[in-house]
Motif scaffolding. Sequence first.
Motif, mmCIF file in Angstrom:
data_model
loop_
_atom_site.group_PDB
_atom_site.id
_atom_site.type_symbol
_atom_site.label_atom_id
_atom_site.label_comp_id
_atom_site.label_asym_id
_atom_site.label_seq_id
_atom_site.Cartn_x
_atom_site.Cartn_y
_atom_site.Cartn_z
ATOM 1 N N GLY A 266 1.005 -1.300 0.055
ATOM 2 C CA GLY A 266 0.023 0.274 -0.041
ATOM 3 C C GLY A 266 1.233 1.259 0.057
ATOM 4 N N PHE A 267 2.366 0.952 -0.054
ATOM 5 C CA PHE A 267 2.845 2.267 0.376
ATOM 6 C C PHE A 267 2.493 3.196 -1.210
ATOM 7 N N ASP A 268 2.526 3.248 -2.224
ATOM 8 C CA ASP A 268 1.924 3.464 -3.392
ATOM 9 C C ASP A 268 1.594 4.758 -3.132
ATOM 10 N N ILE A 269 0.572 4.153 -2.000
ATOM 11 C CA ILE A 269 -1.071 5.413 -2.244
ATOM 12 C C ILE A 269 0.021 6.138 -0.737
ATOM 13 N N GLU A 270 -0.084 7.715 -1.541
ATOM 14 C CA GLU A 270 0.224 8.412 -0.321
ATOM 15 C C GLU A 270 -0.848 9.038 -0.003
ATOM 16 N N ILE A 271 -0.090 9.584 1.613
ATOM 17 C CA ILE A 271 -1.592 9.879 2.180
ATOM 18 C C ILE A 271 -0.848 11.858 2.851
ATOM 19 N N HIS A 272 -1.565 12.648 1.981
ATOM 20 C CA HIS A 272 0.029 13.918 3.220
ATOM 21 C C HIS A 272 -1.395 15.037 3.583
ATOM 22 N N PHE A 273 -1.481 14.517 4.956
ATOM 23 C CA PHE A 273 -2.430 15.186 5.783
ATOM 24 C C PHE A 273 -1.538 16.121 6.612
ATOM 25 N N SER A 274 -1.753 17.729 7.172
ATOM 26 C CA SER A 274 -1.170 18.296 8.213
ATOM 27 C C SER A 274 -2.284 17.274 9.675
ATOM 28 N N ASP A 275 -2.676 17.204 9.921
ATOM 29 C CA ASP A 275 -3.566 16.572 10.460
ATOM 30 C C ASP A 275 -4.024 15.258 11.178
ATOM 31 N N ASN A 276 -4.281 13.810 11.519
ATOM 32 C CA ASN A 276 -5.059 12.419 11.362
ATOM 33 C C ASN A 276 -5.854 12.624 11.538
ATOM 34 N N TRP A 277 -6.508 13.072 10.128
ATOM 35 C CA TRP A 277 -8.211 13.717 10.027
ATOM 36 C C TRP A 277 -8.983 12.689 9.701
ATOM 37 N N PHE A 278 -9.873 12.166 10.368
ATOM 38 C CA PHE A 278 -11.189 10.977 9.976
ATOM 39 C C PHE A 278 -12.326 11.465 8.225
ATOM 40 N N LEU A 279 -11.648 10.145 7.230
ATOM 41 C CA LEU A 279 -12.859 10.600 6.803
ATOM 42 C C LEU A 279 -14.081 8.923 6.542
#
Length: 634
Positions: free
Chosen positions: A476-489
């Motif tokens: 799954g490391f090929d999908i990047e998550i760039h968040f400024s905080d630990n947001w819930f979706l």
Amino acid sequence: MIKQRKIELLAPAKNLECGIEAINHGADAVYIGAPRFGARAAAGNSLEDIAALVEHAHLYNARIYVTVNTILKEEELAETEVMIWDLYRAGVDALIVQDMGITRLNLPPIPLHASTQMNNRTPEKVRFLAEAGFRQVVLARELSLQDINHIHKACPEVPLEIFVHGALCVSYSGQCYVSQACFGRSANRGECAQFCRLPFSLTDADGKVIVRDKHLLSLKDLNQSDILEELLDAGATSLKIEGRLKDVSYVKNVTAAYRQKLDAIFARRKEYVRASSGTCRYTFRPQLDKSFSRGFTHYFLHGRSEEIFSFDTPKSLGEEMGTMKEQRGNYLTVAGLKSFNNGDGVCYLDEQGRLQGFRINRVDGNKLYPAGEMPRIRPRTVLYRNFDQEFEKQLSRKSSERKIAVSLLLADTAFGFALTATDEDDNSVTLSFPYQKELARTPQADNLRTQLGKLGNTPFETCLPVGTNHHSSETGFDIEIHFSDNWFLPASIVAEWRRQIIEKLITVRRINYRQELAVWKPTAHPFPLPDTSHKPAASGTSLTYLGNVMNTRAASFYTDHGIASVAPAYEKQSVPGAVLMFCKHCLRYSMGWCPTYQKGRSPYREPYYLSGTDGKRFRLEFDCKNCQMKVYAE
């Protein structure tokens, strides 16, 4: 910097289903019959089906070529013109044509490829066709590696299309008139009656029988799978599989086999790259001898040899399995390394050389229990499997997936979130989603990657970002998550965003597909007068019946290119004493009597004759200077 050349694997399709499976199993291009006027009259397709195939292929940057490669009657030209415009509007990438009259129609800007029916076997002919405007040239099957390389060096910018697999015509394509002469069915009009697969007796000038009731003009099937690299090095750009009348399991198996062979070469040879997108994963192991074949040959690629013909039968032998050991009661035992399955088809050649066969009812170890009457087989007879029940069962199901690599990036923004998808061809789309941010109680990155990675029913699969040197979709490391905080979706929201981004990426791929345009321009460069070593269609400035000119538009093409006199096609006006077939295959050679290669001497007096079971006789002439055999009506 290595100069790269795109290599095209070109697969056949008799219908929409075969075409889609050819793409799914790794074809870079597919050729399919037009609604009318293709060289396989029994393999026409509707415009709707062709348009559907185009849509599927272009998603993978694969091309669709439509065959309009028969010679045309005067009254068919107007209908052909309308059809060509319809094919262009359907998004077809090129037409494969034989009749030069097509070049005189009001054409859309669609590329034309020169069919092998044009008898393309010299650098002069290939250069002429390229200068006339043809974008790809299909070479004669009879050429050697040296011939292909000679043409490539003389015409380095011309893409050369080479047959690599499937049935062989015994006569040079476009130069066979025997079906028309005997049955009124022209091979140049897509109605070949398969004359060359019939049994014949060979007799000499005194009526002595040399060979009785054998398939003397029937060749084995082409298989160049083990020498593809040599073909690429010689200059081949498009590798063509024959089979526009073959079923879908043949298309699946053969296309997959050649895809794997080519990919292995590309991994080693960086100067060669594939011509389309996506990676195929198969649920079966491709094996060429499990699909229809009369036995395999390299034909004349390495020069003349004795392994090209199949005199005993024109039918499929299939996979060699072992030998018959003994018969007892209602079963027979087999000596061999391969195992049979219940329901397999078995064939063998009997003591008279005739093909016989039976279906297996039950297998018990090396014991075969035939269905129906027990066959009488001589011990040590070679047994072949021409129908593999288990293999066909595998191919009857979904047997391949073709996926385009994509990277996904989910980032937060001032007003919500943005999702970016970038595919292996550098198409990239970003969608912004206004959404109220909410902090999560537990880490969310892994859950988000899992949800975004659920691409199962789409044409895509996730991949590592460009610059990494290994593939690890599973992590799954090929999908990047760039968040400024630990947001819930919520998972449902992420799934909906994923669906939207994939739909948008598919739209962008279709928009960005670059269809080649080619405006046909009139030319007047001289038609090459053939070398005498290649039985001239022209003599002086006269074109004979071998030019296959059926209509006035085709005639005007040749007169504009320096030919003073154009004879009508054989189909339009039969020619007394005409050569009906020009064959590189030579019966004198196959009997061991070739004065050039074998220095053998025949005990029989020439001329020799072929006699069919219907009483028709054909005189043979051996043109040793040009290394070919000619067939005449008696």
